[in-house]
Design a protein around this motif. Sequence first.
Motif, PDB file in Angstrom:
ATOM      1  N   ARG A  53       0.923  -1.227  -0.053  1.00 35.79           N
ATOM      2  CA  ARG A  53       0.159  -0.042  -0.071  1.00 35.79           C
ATOM      3  C   ARG A  53       0.805   1.232   0.008  1.00 35.79           C
ATOM      4  O   ARG A  53       0.433   2.384  -0.317  1.00 35.79           O
ATOM      5  N   GLU A  54       2.176   1.122   0.455  1.00 37.39           N
ATOM      6  CA  GLU A  54       2.976   2.340   0.454  1.00 37.39           C
ATOM      7  C   GLU A  54       3.712   2.651  -0.775  1.00 37.39           C
ATOM      8  O   GLU A  54       4.350   3.736  -0.751  1.00 37.39           O
ATOM      9  N   TYR A  66      11.911  -3.713  -1.809  1.00 42.88           N
ATOM     10  CA  TYR A  66      11.519  -5.365  -1.672  1.00 42.88           C
ATOM     11  C   TYR A  66      10.084  -5.361  -1.266  1.00 42.88           C
ATOM     12  O   TYR A  66       9.536  -4.429  -0.291  1.00 42.88           O
ATOM     13  N   ILE A  67       9.441  -6.416  -1.794  1.00 40.25           N
ATOM     14  CA  ILE A  67       8.010  -6.836  -1.175  1.00 40.25           C
ATOM     15  C   ILE A  67       8.087  -8.185  -0.935  1.00 40.25           C
ATOM     16  O   ILE A  67       8.773  -8.852  -1.380  1.00 40.25           O
ATOM     17  N   GLN A  68       7.258  -8.414  -0.078  1.00 45.34           N
ATOM     18  CA  GLN A  68       7.051  -9.866   0.366  1.00 45.34           C
ATOM     19  C   GLN A  68       5.541 -10.267   0.365  1.00 45.34           C
ATOM     20  O   GLN A  68       4.837  -9.437   0.807  1.00 45.34           O
ATOM     21  N   THR A  89      -1.616  -5.546   2.876  1.00 48.10           N
ATOM     22  CA  THR A  89      -2.147  -4.390   2.715  1.00 48.10           C
ATOM     23  C   THR A  89      -2.513  -4.001   1.235  1.00 48.10           C
ATOM     24  O   THR A  89      -3.090  -2.919   0.966  1.00 48.10           O
ATOM     25  N   GLY A  90      -2.252  -4.969   0.332  1.00 47.33           N
ATOM     26  CA  GLY A  90      -2.819  -4.551  -1.140  1.00 47.33           C
ATOM     27  C   GLY A  90      -2.005  -5.543  -2.046  1.00 47.33           C
ATOM     28  O   GLY A  90      -1.544  -6.659  -1.717  1.00 47.33           O
ATOM     29  N   GLN A  91      -2.328  -5.278  -3.451  1.00 49.92           N
ATOM     30  CA  GLN A  91      -1.801  -5.893  -4.397  1.00 49.92           C
ATOM     31  C   GLN A  91      -1.052  -5.195  -5.426  1.00 49.92           C
ATOM     32  O   GLN A  91      -1.120  -4.033  -5.680  1.00 49.92           O
TER      33      GLN A  91
END
Length: 133
Positions: A53-54, A66-68, A89-91
């Motif tokens: 979401r950020e 980095y996303i997980q 938090t989102g996609q």
Amino acid sequence: MIARGLLYGRSIVPYRLGLVFLLVVGLCSCGSLTSSGLNGTNLTIGTNVTPIREIKPEQDNKATVYIQGKVEKKAPLMKQWAYQISDSTGQIWVVTNQKNLNEGAQVVIKGKIRYRSIPLAGKELGEVYLEEQ
């Protein structure tokens, strides 16, 4: 002498089988790490994971994050693949050369933030996505 040789041969065989078993298990477990890079591996301490979401289109187009998350969908492109990754938090869609990620897999991905503008009928339908690094 023959009995001693057979006894020696029998005691070394279980040792060798055990060693071979450990080597095969070790190689198999390392195989998934090398074929997918960061994907599918656990985070190391100190890695800064950004909640999805950020990630905003206003962010620097060159920023690396980095996303997980979990692979929800996948779509083939011309020479690449796109995967929809979701966290709590989102996609977000991720474009990558990897073709071996399965739906439901937990992944960690390092990518550059990108934004594609899609103006349609006076509305902006563009979307933020990641390009895997």
